[in-house]
Design an enzyme around this catalytic site. Structure first.
Site, PDB file in Angstrom:
ATOM      1  CD  GLN A  70     -22.772   9.081 -83.858  1.00 34.52           C
ATOM      2  OE1 GLN A  70     -22.190  10.290 -83.618  1.00 34.52           O
ATOM      3  NE2 GLN A  70     -24.154   9.197 -83.676  1.00 34.52           N
ATOM      4  CB  SER A  71     -16.465   6.357 -85.281  1.00 38.69           C
ATOM      5  OG  SER A  71     -14.466   6.469 -85.559  1.00 38.69           O
TER       6      SER A  71
END
Length: 334
Positions: free
Chosen positions: A80-81
Site C-alpha cells: 500500500q505504498s
C-alpha cells in the site's frame, strides 16, 4: 540555499496550507492536557493523485530523470505504498513509463492487496512488475528489473523507496523554507519518519537556515537506534548538496519510536484512535501506516508534557488517506 539551481518538474500545489486545529485543541484541553498552539501543514494537499509528501520529492527526481534522458521510472515500496502511487501519477504527468515492485510486508486475505493505493497504481497506468516477499533486497530487485528494461531498449531511472536520496530530499528543503518563513513562530515540527527523506530534508533546510525549529520524527518502522543514523546520514548528504556542509549533527536528529506497534503497517489501537480523533474534530483524514501513527505520537507527546503551552507545534501531514481503503476491516471490524 538557492533551490532554483536544481532542475525541477512542477507537480505539486505549493506552498501547502498551514492551518490551526482549534477543535482538536479544545477537545484535548477539555481532557485536562496542557496543549501548545497546534497547526497542521497540509502536505496531503499537494494535488497529485490524492496528494502526499512524495510529490515534493518527485518534482526534483522526475526533473533529474528527464535530464538524464530516461523514459521509465522504476521504484519500490510496500503493497500500500503512497510513494508508488505518487510515482505512478508523476510518470503519467511527465509522459514516462512506470514500473513498480511491491514488497509484501504484510500478507492479508482481505481487500489489502487490491484496493486503496494498489487500485490507484493501475488506474494511473503503472505496471506492477512483481510482488515480492517481505525481506527481499528491494534495491537489488530494482537493479535486476532495470537490466530487463534496458534489454528491451528502455532507459530506466531508479528511484529508491520513498524517493529518499539527496535529490529527493530537496523537496523537504523546500518545505523547510515554507515553514521557516511562515507567519507563525514555529517551535516544533512533528511528522512520520520512515525512509528518512522527509526528516532529512527538513533538518538540512531548517538547520542551514538556522531557524531554531526542532524536528521530531515519529518512527513508523524501525527503532530509534536504527532510524536516527539513517536520517542523519541522508541529512548530511542533503546539506552538502545545498551548500551547507556540517549543518546537521546526530544530536539534531530526534526520533520517537514508541508508536510503531508490532511493525510497519500493522494497525494499533492508538493509530485508530488518532485517525478517528482528527477526523471527528477537524474533518481531516490521516492514513493508517504513516500519519496515523505519527499523529498518535504527537498526542502522546502532548500528554507527556513535551511541549510548553506557549509553543507552536506543526504536524506535517504526509498524506496517504487512500490507504485507508486497504484497511476497511480495521476501522469497520463488524
Amino acid at each position: 540555499m538557492q533551490l532554483a539551481r536544481f532542475p525541477r518538474y512542477r507537480l505539486g500545489h505549493l506552498p501547502t496550507p498551514l492551518e490551526p486545529m482549534p477543535r482538536l485543541t479544545e477537545t484535548l484541553r477539555a481532557n485536562g492536557s496542557t496543549v501548545p498552539h497546534l497547526w497542521i501543514k497540509r502536505d496531503d494537499c499537494t494535488g497529485l493523485a490524492t496528494g502526499g509528501n512524495k510529490t515534493r520529492k518527485l518534482e526534483f527526481l522526475v526533473a533529474d530523470a528527464l535530464a538524464r534522458g530516461a523514459d521509465t521510472l522504476v521504484t519500490q515500496g510496500a503493497t500500500q505504498s503512497n510513494h508508488a502511487r505518487q510515482t505512478a501519477a508523476a510518470a503519467a504527468r511527465a509522459g514516462l513509463g512506470c514500473e513498480l515492485l511491491l514488497e509484501r510486508r504484510q500478507v492479508r486475505d482481505d481487500e489489502y492487496e487490491a484496493s486503496g493505493n494498489v487500485l490507484l497504481d493501475t488506474i494511473l497506468g503503472a505496471r506492477i512488475a512483481d510482488r515480492l516477499p517481505a525481506g527481499t533486497d528491494m534495491a537489488a530487485a530494482m537493479e535486476s528489473l532495470a537490466d530487463e528494461l534496458r534489454g528491451q531498449g528502455k532507459r530506466p531511472y531508479l528511484i529508491p523507496g520513498g524517493g529518499s536520496n539527496p535529490v529527493g530530499a530537496l523537496g523537504y528543503v523546500g518545505c523547510a523554507q515554507e515553514l521557516a518563513t511562515a507567519d507563525v513562530p514555529i517551535d516544533w515540527v512533528v511528522h512520520a519518519t520512515g525512509s528518512a527523506g522527509t526528516q532529512a530534508g527538513l533538518l538540512a533546510g531548517l538547520l542551514a537556515m538556522r531557524s531554531g525549529i526542532q524536528v521530531l520524527g515519529v518512527s513508523v518502522r524501525q527503532p530509534a537506534a536504527v532510524q536516527r543514523p539513517l536520517v542523519h546520514e541522508l541529512a548530511v548528504r542533503a546539506a552538502e548538496l545545498i551548500g551547507a556542509p556540517g549543518a546537521v549533527g546526530l544530536d539534531d536528529v530526534q526520533v520517537d519510536d514508541g508508536w510503531t506497534g508490532p511493525g510497519y503497517g500493522v494497525p494499533t489501537d492508538e493509530m485508530v484512535a488518532a485517525v478517528r480523533l482528527l477526523a471527528g474534530t477537524e474533518g481531516i483524514l490521516l492514513d493508517p501506516v504513516y500519519s496515523g501513527k505519527a499523529f498518535a505520537g504527537l498526542l502522546g507527546a502532548i500528554e507527556a508534557g513535551r511541549f510548553a503551552a506557549d509553543e507552536h507545534v506543526v504536524f506535517v501531514h504526509t498524506g496517504g488517506s487512500a490507504g485507508l481503503f486497504g484497511y476497511r476491516s480495521t476501522f469497520s471490524p463488524e
